[in-house]
Scaffold this motif. Structure first.
Motif, PDB file in Angstrom:
ATOM      1  N   HIS A 113     100.361  31.498 118.251  1.00 61.44           N
ATOM      2  CA  HIS A 113      99.681  30.880 117.289  1.00 61.44           C
ATOM      3  C   HIS A 113      98.912  31.922 116.475  1.00 61.44           C
ATOM      4  O   HIS A 113      98.452  33.008 116.721  1.00 61.44           O
ATOM      5  CB  HIS A 113      98.782  29.544 117.707  1.00 61.44           C
ATOM      6  N   ALA A 114      98.395  31.537 115.222  1.00 63.85           N
ATOM      7  CA  ALA A 114      97.511  32.136 114.380  1.00 63.85           C
ATOM      8  C   ALA A 114      96.140  32.940 115.122  1.00 63.85           C
ATOM      9  O   ALA A 114      95.944  31.871 116.200  1.00 63.85           O
ATOM     10  CB  ALA A 114      97.100  31.808 113.124  1.00 63.85           C
ATOM     11  N   ALA A 115      95.439  33.483 114.788  1.00 64.05           N
ATOM     12  CA  ALA A 115      94.124  33.887 115.526  1.00 64.05           C
ATOM     13  C   ALA A 115      93.178  32.640 115.347  1.00 64.05           C
ATOM     14  O   ALA A 115      93.309  31.997 114.389  1.00 64.05           O
ATOM     15  CB  ALA A 115      93.517  35.241 114.500  1.00 64.05           C
ATOM     16  N   VAL A 116      92.353  32.654 116.459  1.00 62.14           N
ATOM     17  CA  VAL A 116      91.466  31.594 116.298  1.00 62.14           C
ATOM     18  C   VAL A 116      90.158  32.006 115.488  1.00 62.14           C
ATOM     19  O   VAL A 116      89.469  33.043 115.719  1.00 62.14           O
ATOM     20  CB  VAL A 116      91.041  31.277 117.735  1.00 62.14           C
ATOM     21  N   GLN A 117      89.759  31.128 114.616  1.00 64.73           N
ATOM     22  CA  GLN A 117      88.722  31.324 113.567  1.00 64.73           C
ATOM     23  C   GLN A 117      87.432  30.916 114.300  1.00 64.73           C
ATOM     24  O   GLN A 117      86.346  31.429 114.327  1.00 64.73           O
ATOM     25  CB  GLN A 117      88.980  30.850 112.253  1.00 64.73           C
ATOM     26  N   SER A 118      87.502  29.643 114.751  1.00 68.42           N
ATOM     27  CA  SER A 118      86.490  29.140 115.605  1.00 68.42           C
ATOM     28  C   SER A 118      87.088  27.849 116.868  1.00 68.42           C
ATOM     29  O   SER A 118      87.802  27.253 116.398  1.00 68.42           O
ATOM     30  CB  SER A 118      85.507  28.472 114.673  1.00 68.42           C
ATOM     31  N   GLN A 119      86.288  28.004 117.690  1.00 64.32           N
ATOM     32  CA  GLN A 119      86.457  26.899 118.734  1.00 64.32           C
ATOM     33  C   GLN A 119      85.572  25.702 118.378  1.00 64.32           C
ATOM     34  O   GLN A 119      84.296  25.904 118.297  1.00 64.32           O
ATOM     35  CB  GLN A 119      86.473  27.319 120.193  1.00 64.32           C
ATOM     36  N   ILE A 120      86.270  24.599 118.636  1.00 64.14           N
ATOM     37  CA  ILE A 120      85.366  23.327 118.366  1.00 64.14           C
ATOM     38  C   ILE A 120      84.858  22.749 119.822  1.00 64.14           C
ATOM     39  O   ILE A 120      83.961  21.966 119.862  1.00 64.14           O
ATOM     40  CB  ILE A 120      86.119  22.361 117.394  1.00 64.14           C
ATOM     41  N   GLY A 121      85.953  22.474 120.700  1.00 66.47           N
ATOM     42  CA  GLY A 121      85.729  22.024 121.904  1.00 66.47           C
ATOM     43  C   GLY A 121      87.126  21.737 122.700  1.00 66.47           C
ATOM     44  O   GLY A 121      88.148  21.831 122.325  1.00 66.47           O
ATOM     45  N   ASN A 122      86.935  21.153 123.920  1.00 70.22           N
ATOM     46  CA  ASN A 122      87.816  20.839 124.881  1.00 70.22           C
ATOM     47  C   ASN A 122      88.211  19.483 124.568  1.00 70.22           C
ATOM     48  O   ASN A 122      86.996  18.418 124.686  1.00 70.22           O
ATOM     49  CB  ASN A 122      87.926  21.391 126.235  1.00 70.22           C
ATOM     50  N   VAL A 123      89.485  18.795 124.869  1.00 68.26           N
ATOM     51  CA  VAL A 123      89.730  17.553 124.852  1.00 68.26           C
ATOM     52  C   VAL A 123      90.587  17.220 126.089  1.00 68.26           C
ATOM     53  O   VAL A 123      91.377  18.101 126.571  1.00 68.26           O
ATOM     54  CB  VAL A 123      90.183  16.879 123.559  1.00 68.26           C
ATOM     55  N   SER A 124      90.686  16.004 126.503  1.00 67.17           N
ATOM     56  CA  SER A 124      91.419  15.593 127.637  1.00 67.17           C
ATOM     57  C   SER A 124      91.684  14.092 127.497  1.00 67.17           C
ATOM     58  O   SER A 124      90.769  13.182 127.283  1.00 67.17           O
ATOM     59  CB  SER A 124      90.852  15.908 128.930  1.00 67.17           C
ATOM     60  N   TYR A 125      92.770  13.629 127.628  1.00 69.11           N
ATOM     61  CA  TYR A 125      93.328  12.294 127.686  1.00 69.11           C
ATOM     62  C   TYR A 125      94.316  12.199 128.584  1.00 69.11           C
ATOM     63  O   TYR A 125      95.112  12.806 129.206  1.00 69.11           O
ATOM     64  CB  TYR A 125      94.205  11.968 126.136  1.00 69.11           C
ATOM     65  N   SER A 126      94.410  10.791 129.107  1.00 71.39           N
ATOM     66  CA  SER A 126      95.101  10.241 130.124  1.00 71.39           C
ATOM     67  C   SER A 126      96.217   9.183 129.444  1.00 71.39           C
ATOM     68  O   SER A 126      95.620   8.318 128.790  1.00 71.39           O
ATOM     69  CB  SER A 126      94.903   9.851 131.190  1.00 71.39           C
ATOM     70  N   GLU A 145      89.754  14.302 113.885  1.00 69.73           N
ATOM     71  CA  GLU A 145      88.533  13.460 113.868  1.00 69.73           C
ATOM     72  C   GLU A 145      87.536  14.789 113.933  1.00 69.73           C
ATOM     73  O   GLU A 145      86.247  14.323 113.453  1.00 69.73           O
ATOM     74  CB  GLU A 145      88.190  12.717 114.962  1.00 69.73           C
ATOM     75  N   ARG A 146      87.701  15.729 114.446  1.00 71.62           N
ATOM     76  CA  ARG A 146      86.496  16.769 114.814  1.00 71.62           C
ATOM     77  C   ARG A 146      86.829  18.012 113.916  1.00 71.62           C
ATOM     78  O   ARG A 146      86.308  19.029 114.159  1.00 71.62           O
ATOM     79  CB  ARG A 146      86.430  17.167 116.315  1.00 71.62           C
ATOM     80  N   HIS A 147      87.595  17.760 112.792  1.00 71.49           N
ATOM     81  CA  HIS A 147      87.966  18.783 111.783  1.00 71.49           C
ATOM     82  C   HIS A 147      88.585  20.108 112.194  1.00 71.49           C
ATOM     83  O   HIS A 147      88.194  21.210 111.686  1.00 71.49           O
ATOM     84  CB  HIS A 147      86.564  19.207 111.055  1.00 71.49           C
ATOM     85  N   ALA A 148      89.337  19.979 113.295  1.00 73.95           N
ATOM     86  CA  ALA A 148      90.132  21.077 113.895  1.00 73.95           C
ATOM     87  C   ALA A 148      91.469  21.127 113.050  1.00 73.95           C
ATOM     88  O   ALA A 148      91.758  20.017 112.641  1.00 73.95           O
ATOM     89  CB  ALA A 148      90.264  21.079 115.500  1.00 73.95           C
ATOM     90  N   ASN A 149      92.102  22.352 113.066  1.00 78.87           N
ATOM     91  CA  ASN A 149      93.475  22.360 112.534  1.00 78.87           C
ATOM     92  C   ASN A 149      94.465  22.500 113.416  1.00 78.87           C
ATOM     93  O   ASN A 149      95.759  23.014 113.073  1.00 78.87           O
ATOM     94  CB  ASN A 149      93.520  23.335 111.297  1.00 78.87           C
ATOM     95  N   ALA A 150      93.982  22.856 114.637  1.00 78.34           N
ATOM     96  CA  ALA A 150      95.261  22.850 115.993  1.00 78.34           C
ATOM     97  C   ALA A 150      94.583  22.435 117.344  1.00 78.34           C
ATOM     98  O   ALA A 150      93.398  22.385 117.273  1.00 78.34           O
ATOM     99  CB  ALA A 150      95.617  24.366 115.924  1.00 78.34           C
ATOM    100  N   VAL A 151      95.596  22.469 118.024  1.00 81.57           N
ATOM    101  CA  VAL A 151      95.198  22.130 119.483  1.00 81.57           C
ATOM    102  C   VAL A 151      95.727  23.179 120.165  1.00 81.57           C
ATOM    103  O   VAL A 151      97.075  23.227 120.045  1.00 81.57           O
ATOM    104  CB  VAL A 151      95.506  20.753 119.942  1.00 81.57           C
ATOM    105  N   LYS A 204      92.328  22.814 123.799  1.00 78.41           N
ATOM    106  CA  LYS A 204      91.363  23.286 123.051  1.00 78.41           C
ATOM    107  C   LYS A 204      91.406  22.675 121.559  1.00 78.41           C
ATOM    108  O   LYS A 204      92.519  23.244 120.995  1.00 78.41           O
ATOM    109  CB  LYS A 204      91.184  24.916 123.251  1.00 78.41           C
ATOM    110  N   LEU A 205      90.596  22.370 120.974  1.00 82.53           N
ATOM    111  CA  LEU A 205      90.446  22.227 119.620  1.00 82.53           C
ATOM    112  C   LEU A 205      89.756  23.347 118.809  1.00 82.53           C
ATOM    113  O   LEU A 205      88.786  23.938 119.256  1.00 82.53           O
ATOM    114  CB  LEU A 205      89.517  20.941 119.135  1.00 82.53           C
ATOM    115  N   VAL A 206      90.746  23.681 117.995  1.00 86.12           N
ATOM    116  CA  VAL A 206      90.361  25.033 117.389  1.00 86.12           C
ATOM    117  C   VAL A 206      90.549  25.005 115.661  1.00 86.12           C
ATOM    118  O   VAL A 206      91.273  24.291 115.259  1.00 86.12           O
ATOM    119  CB  VAL A 206      91.039  26.301 117.708  1.00 86.12           C
ATOM    120  N   VAL A 207      89.868  25.878 114.894  1.00 89.91           N
ATOM    121  CA  VAL A 207      90.394  26.208 113.633  1.00 89.91           C
ATOM    122  C   VAL A 207      91.063  27.574 113.674  1.00 89.91           C
ATOM    123  O   VAL A 207      90.639  28.449 114.154  1.00 89.91           O
ATOM    124  CB  VAL A 207      88.971  26.132 112.710  1.00 89.91           C
ATOM    125  N   LEU A 208      92.304  27.585 113.069  1.00 92.39           N
ATOM    126  CA  LEU A 208      93.149  28.756 113.237  1.00 92.39           C
ATOM    127  C   LEU A 208      93.150  29.394 111.764  1.00 92.39           C
ATOM    128  O   LEU A 208      92.956  28.809 110.793  1.00 92.39           O
ATOM    129  CB  LEU A 208      94.618  28.417 113.450  1.00 92.39           C
TER     130      LEU A 208
END
Length: 140
Positions: free
Chosen positions: A49-62, A93-99, A133-137
């Motif tokens: 994927h493209a370089a990570v500009q910023s990390q927003i946080g981790n998410v997990s779902y079942s 919701e958290r303004h990320a553009n990729a996971v 990981k929710l990130v902005v690429l």
């Protein structure tokens, strides 16, 4: 006579429960319809994927879905689809553009693969857990 009757009951219980076991499956992501396409991109394992500009946080779902008349594989793909939608919704919701670095799990069986995913399926349901990981690429 009592012993034979009790043995008969135990045999019936064992036979009815034999088909209820949950199977852990490892299935190809490609057969799931390209989960990295559409909406917010989702990158499994080490997919490039493209370089990570910023990390927003981790998410997990079942996700656990009731099995209809579909095959075990189709049920797992449906559960994966729902789980990926949850990842995408969290990104929006958290303004990320990729996971990125998405992994799949069923109980203690993990998959950090970029080609396969792990799912548990029984005669009545399919279940999967996803995390990433929710990130902005960086834009290309």
């Amino acid at each position: 006579m009592k012993r034979t009757g009790m043995l008969g009951v135990l045999v019936v219980v064992a036979l009815t429960q034999a088909g209820c076991a949950t199977q852990v499956k490892s299935l190809p992501l490609a057969a799931a319809g390209g989960q990295s396409r559409g909406g917010v991109p989702v990158y499994f394992g080490e997919q490039p994927h493209a370089a990570v500009q910023s990390q927003i946080g981790n998410v997990s779902y079942s996700v656990r879905i009731a099995r209809k008349v579909s095959s075990p594989e189709d049920a797992c793909h449906e559960a994966l689809g729902e789980a990926v939608q949850k990842l995408r919704a969290a990104a929006v919701e958290r303004h990320a553009n990729a996971v990125i670095d998405v992994s799949t799990r069923f109980h203690s069986t993990d998959s950090h693969s970029s080609t396969d995913f792990t799912c548990g399926v029984s005669p009545s349901a399919a279940a999967i857990a996803v995390s990433g990981k929710l990130v902005v690429l960086e834009a290309n």
